[in-house]
Motif scaffolding. Structure first.
Motif, PDB file in Angstrom:
ATOM      1  N   HIS A 177       0.212  -0.960  -0.073  1.00 21.24           N
ATOM      2  CA  HIS A 177       0.028  -0.604   0.287  1.00 21.24           C
ATOM      3  C   HIS A 177       1.328   1.195   0.308  1.00 21.24           C
ATOM      4  O   HIS A 177       0.803   1.632  -0.965  1.00 21.24           O
ATOM      5  CB  HIS A 177      -0.688  -0.104   1.263  1.00 21.24           C
ATOM      6  CG  HIS A 177      -2.019   1.293   1.275  1.00 21.24           C
ATOM      7  ND1 HIS A 177      -3.142   1.014   1.228  1.00 21.24           N
ATOM      8  CD2 HIS A 177      -1.910   2.258   2.095  1.00 21.24           C
ATOM      9  CE1 HIS A 177      -3.395   2.575   1.184  1.00 21.24           C
ATOM     10  NE2 HIS A 177      -2.606   3.356   2.359  1.00 21.24           N
ATOM     11  N   GLU A 178       1.624   1.454   0.412  1.00 22.05           N
ATOM     12  CA  GLU A 178       2.653   2.707   0.914  1.00 22.05           C
ATOM     13  C   GLU A 178       3.588   2.807  -0.558  1.00 22.05           C
ATOM     14  O   GLU A 178       3.783   3.919  -0.497  1.00 22.05           O
ATOM     15  CB  GLU A 178       4.108   2.399   2.637  1.00 22.05           C
ATOM     16  CG  GLU A 178       2.916   2.784   3.713  1.00 22.05           C
ATOM     17  CD  GLU A 178       1.509   4.104   3.759  1.00 22.05           C
ATOM     18  OE1 GLU A 178       2.014   4.669   2.651  1.00 22.05           O
ATOM     19  OE2 GLU A 178       0.752   3.665   4.587  1.00 22.05           O
ATOM     20  N   HIS A 181       1.477   4.017  -2.609  1.00 23.27           N
ATOM     21  CA  HIS A 181       1.499   5.911  -2.694  1.00 23.27           C
ATOM     22  C   HIS A 181       2.923   6.586  -3.960  1.00 23.27           C
ATOM     23  O   HIS A 181       2.915   7.490  -4.384  1.00 23.27           O
ATOM     24  CB  HIS A 181       2.029   5.951  -1.249  1.00 23.27           C
ATOM     25  CG  HIS A 181      -0.145   6.518  -0.022  1.00 23.27           C
ATOM     26  ND1 HIS A 181      -0.727   6.831  -1.213  1.00 23.27           N
ATOM     27  CD2 HIS A 181      -0.302   5.738   0.388  1.00 23.27           C
ATOM     28  CE1 HIS A 181      -2.191   6.424  -0.140  1.00 23.27           C
ATOM     29  NE2 HIS A 181      -1.642   5.943   0.579  1.00 23.27           N
ATOM     30  N   HIS A 187      -5.722   7.393  -1.456  1.00 17.18           N
ATOM     31  CA  HIS A 187      -6.767   6.662  -1.525  1.00 17.18           C
ATOM     32  C   HIS A 187      -7.954   6.818  -2.416  1.00 17.18           C
ATOM     33  O   HIS A 187      -7.944   7.512  -2.398  1.00 17.18           O
ATOM     34  CB  HIS A 187      -7.188   7.275   0.085  1.00 17.18           C
ATOM     35  CG  HIS A 187      -6.029   6.411   0.755  1.00 17.18           C
ATOM     36  ND1 HIS A 187      -6.173   7.694   2.285  1.00 17.18           N
ATOM     37  CD2 HIS A 187      -5.018   5.797   0.975  1.00 17.18           C
ATOM     38  CE1 HIS A 187      -4.608   7.154   2.987  1.00 17.18           C
ATOM     39  NE2 HIS A 187      -4.632   5.692   2.452  1.00 17.18           N
TER      40      HIS A 187
END
Ligand SMILES: [Zn+2]
Length: 222
Positions: A177-178, A181, A187
């Motif tokens: 997830h990071e 980003h 998100h």
């Protein structure tokens, strides 16, 4: 005082350089993926190094094996969703290592969200920047003792690093997830998506997320 100003100038230079390099990748080098990334062709590569920080008593904040589920998850998810192979930053290197260096308090206890952006201009930002595994291309994930109000944090394409706290490091999907980003994704309100905010996220991505991820400077043909 001088040191404060110096850290600020260094951070501004770092961020400006990354904005320029990122724009060149999205509009020139990786233009094919900006337009047609949803085709997921050809296979691309993403190099990652995870540095576990040591606490003030020189104990690693988690053990390297704690990250096995997160590494496996990221490998599987990036191959399936983006046809991108997650590799160590050098072929002979392990992905996860303990950083054999004393970390400042500001790096061990970091701030999340907007606080992280402010920290980028101070001691923590300078520490992370000086321990990167390379500029622009590889992503370095630092495992810290605590992140304010979060288990992971990324300043998106503005930096080459992300942070995880011990909960985030042990959770399977937070590293992926990071990194997503850092590759430009934000998100979205879909629980089944990799870019859902909390640990209960799923592993799906939308077609346009493939375009954004694959055209990031971190996702390379070489
Ligand atoms: Zn997030």
């Amino acid at each position: 005082m001088m040191k404060k100003i110096r850290n600020g100038i260094k951070a501004s230079t770092r961020i400006s350089a990354r904005i320029i390099i990122e724009t060149i990748h999205r509009l020139v080098i990786n233009i094919f993926d900006t337009l047609f990334g949803f085709l997921n062709w050809p296979e691309k590569k993403l190099r990652v190094r995870v540095f576990i920080l040591q606490d003030p008593k020189a104990n690693a904040v988690v053990s390297p094996a704690d990250l096995d589920p997160a590494i496996e998850y990221a490998k599987r998810s990036f191959k399936k969703n983006f046809n991108t192979r997650l590799l160590p930053y050098k072929p002979t290197q392990q992905i996860v290592e303990v950083l054999q260096k004393k970390a400042p308090y500001e790096a061990l206890y970091t701030k999340g969200n907007i606080g992280a952006l402010a920290e980028e201009f101070k001691i923590a930002g300078n520490f992370f920047a000086s321990n990167l595994s390379g500029s622009f291309y590889p992503i370095t994930a630092f495992v810290v003792l605590d992140i304010d109000h979060a288990s992971g944090c990324s300043l998106g394409p503005l930096t080459d690093y992300v942070t995880l706290d011990p909960d985030g490091a042990r959770n399977a999907s937070t590293l992926a997830h990071e990194i997503a980003h850092a590759c430009g994704l934000w998100h979205i309100r879909s629980k089944s998506n990799l870019l859902w905010r909390t640990f209960s996220r799923g592993d799906e991505v939308k077609w346009w997320q493939k375009n954004i991820f694959r055209s990031s400077r971190h996702v390379t043909y070489w």
